[in-house]
Design an enzyme around this catalytic site. Structure first.
Site, PDB file in Angstrom:
ATOM      1  CG  HIS A 242      38.043  43.347  46.771  1.00  0.00           C
ATOM      2  ND1 HIS A 242      39.455  43.300  46.903  1.00  0.00           N
ATOM      3  CD2 HIS A 242      38.216  42.047  45.604  1.00  0.00           C
ATOM      4  CE1 HIS A 242      40.267  42.769  46.277  1.00  0.00           C
ATOM      5  NE2 HIS A 242      39.573  42.163  45.304  1.00  0.00           N
TER       6      HIS A 242
ATOM      7  CG  HIS B  74      39.700  38.169  48.024  1.00  0.00           C
ATOM      8  ND1 HIS B  74      38.326  38.576  47.585  1.00  0.00           N
ATOM      9  CD2 HIS B  74      40.391  38.624  46.959  1.00  0.00           C
ATOM     10  CE1 HIS B  74      38.500  38.918  46.389  1.00  0.00           C
ATOM     11  NE2 HIS B  74      39.614  39.095  45.922  1.00  0.00           N
TER      12      HIS B  74
ATOM     13  CG  ASP C  28      42.844  41.308  44.651  1.00  0.00           C
ATOM     14  OD1 ASP C  28      42.149  40.440  45.110  1.00  0.00           O
ATOM     15  OD2 ASP C  28      42.587  42.460  44.156  1.00  0.00           O
TER      16      ASP C  28
ATOM     17  NE  ARG D  90      43.365  41.827  39.759  1.00  0.00           N
ATOM     18  CZ  ARG D  90      43.405  40.582  40.369  1.00  0.00           C
ATOM     19  NH1 ARG D  90      42.261  40.478  41.303  1.00  0.00           N
ATOM     20  NH2 ARG D  90      44.558  40.215  40.558  1.00  0.00           N
TER      21      ARG D  90
HETATM   22  O1  LIG Z   1      34.890  41.196  40.186  1.00  0.00           O
HETATM   23  C1  LIG Z   1      34.987  41.984  40.863  1.00  0.00           C
HETATM   24  O2  LIG Z   1      34.212  42.777  41.262  1.00  0.00           O
HETATM   25  C2  LIG Z   1      36.157  41.923  41.909  1.00  0.00           C
HETATM   26  C3  LIG Z   1      36.879  40.504  41.673  1.00  0.00           C
HETATM   27  C4  LIG Z   1      38.080  40.360  42.396  1.00  0.00           C
HETATM   28  O3  LIG Z   1      38.071  39.762  43.301  1.00  0.00           O
HETATM   29  C5  LIG Z   1      39.378  41.037  41.928  1.00  0.00           C
HETATM   30  O4  LIG Z   1      39.415  41.305  40.678  1.00  0.00           O
HETATM   31  O5  LIG Z   1      40.472  41.022  42.595  1.00  0.00           O
HETATM   32 FE   LIG Z   2      40.232  40.331  44.351  1.00  0.00          FE
END
Ligand SMILES: O=C(O)CCC(=O)C(=O)O
Ligand SMILES: [Fe+2]
Length: 282
Positions: free
Chosen positions: A257, A102, A104, A272
């Site tokens: 990702h 996906h 984001d 994040r």
């Molecule tokens: O935990 C991760 O490696 C990525 C998770 C994810 O899709 C995000 O943080 O947008």
């Molecule tokens: Fe993500």
């Protein structure tokens, strides 16, 4: 600037990604380093840093050097820092956040520029993140398909992922909040001119794209599936191995990702921050 204090920026694969050495992200970086990072971010789509000691405050400061922060509507924030979302999987949980390809926030009218993800607790083995480069994926399509895609737009939505209709496993429900706010639907060109690099870039993704504008879901499925299979080919991907203190800073318009869910019974915790973007266009 002395040689020692220069950044070293090493590409990690031909399609995307570079590892950056010589940057302490916990301190203000200065214009020269920021300019080099800006160029590398535009060229490689995702930058990786290791051995960082980022607190929520310093992660926020690093992120703000790139633009304003999006407060995520659905993730639980780090205590006291609404700008920092927790990406957490507890040992007893079976599903993870982002466990499929996906990008984001593609459901937003102005999709997020990207995210700064910092590893806090990582499993001893597993929990890698895959990235895929959508400019390289686009370049490898035939002229015929490029021509077809050039006239298409696609609808993206958050409803089926974060909304009341989302089919979330029971042990994921406490990871996401505010399902009533998952009402974003928007249309973007299927091929965009990347806002930083200007490169033609494939802009559909398995997480949030629903169908081509003016096509039904059923009609859209075969071509979307073809594009997804093509774009997730190993040739366009890179697999990042985390360790505590590692940071990935990716561009949502240039990459996909996928957080690999292969560490049952172990904790994984990431912080994040997501950055505001701009409208994308063909
Ligand atoms: O935990 C991760 O490696 C990525 C998770 C994810 O899709 C995000 O943080 O947008
Ligand atoms: Fe993500």
């Amino acid at each position: 600037m002395s040689e020692e204090s220069k950044l070293q920026i090493e590409p990690v694969s031909s399609a995307l990604g570079a590892e950056v050495r010589g940057a302490d992200l916990s301190k203000p970086l200065g214009e020269e380093k920021l300019a080099a990072l800006r160029e590398a971010f535009s060229e490689y789509g995702v930058l990786f840093f290791r051995d960082q000691t980022l607190s929520p405050e310093s992660q926020i400061r690093f992120a703000e050097a790139w633009g304003s922060i999006v407060i995520n509507r659905f993730f639980t924030p780090v205590d006291g820092f609404p700008q920092v979302a927790e990406v957490r999987k507890e040992p007893h949980q079976s599903f993870n956040v982002g466990g499929g390809w996906h990008t984001d926030h593609s459901y937003d009218v102005e999709p997020a520029l990207g995210s700064v993800l910092c590893a806090k607790n990582v499993p001893e083995m597993g929990g890698d993140t895959l990235f895929a480069g959508m400019s390289a994926a686009y370049d490898a399509l035939s002229d015929g398909l490029k021509e077809t895609l050039s006239g298409l737009n696609a609808l993206h939505s958050s409803r089926h992922v974060f909304g009341d209709l989302a089919d979330l496993p029971a042990d994921m429900r406490d990871r996401f909040g505010n399902p009533e706010k998952a009402t974003q639907d928007t249309v973007h060109p299927v091929v965009i001119a990347h806002p930083l690099s200007g490169r033609k870039t494939l802009y559909v993704n398995p997480g949030f794209t629903r169908h081509f504008e003016g096509w039904t879901m059923d009609e859209s499925r075969p071509l979307l599936d073809y594009l997804y299979k093509h774009a997730s080919n190993e040739a366009f991907t890179y697999r990042f191995r985390w360790e505590p203190g590692a940071v990935a800073f990716w561009d949502n318009r240039a990459t996909w990702h996928y957080a690999v869910n292969d560490y049952p019974g172990q904790l994984r915790l990431m912080h994040r921050i997501t950055l505001d973007g701009e409208a994308v266009s063909a």
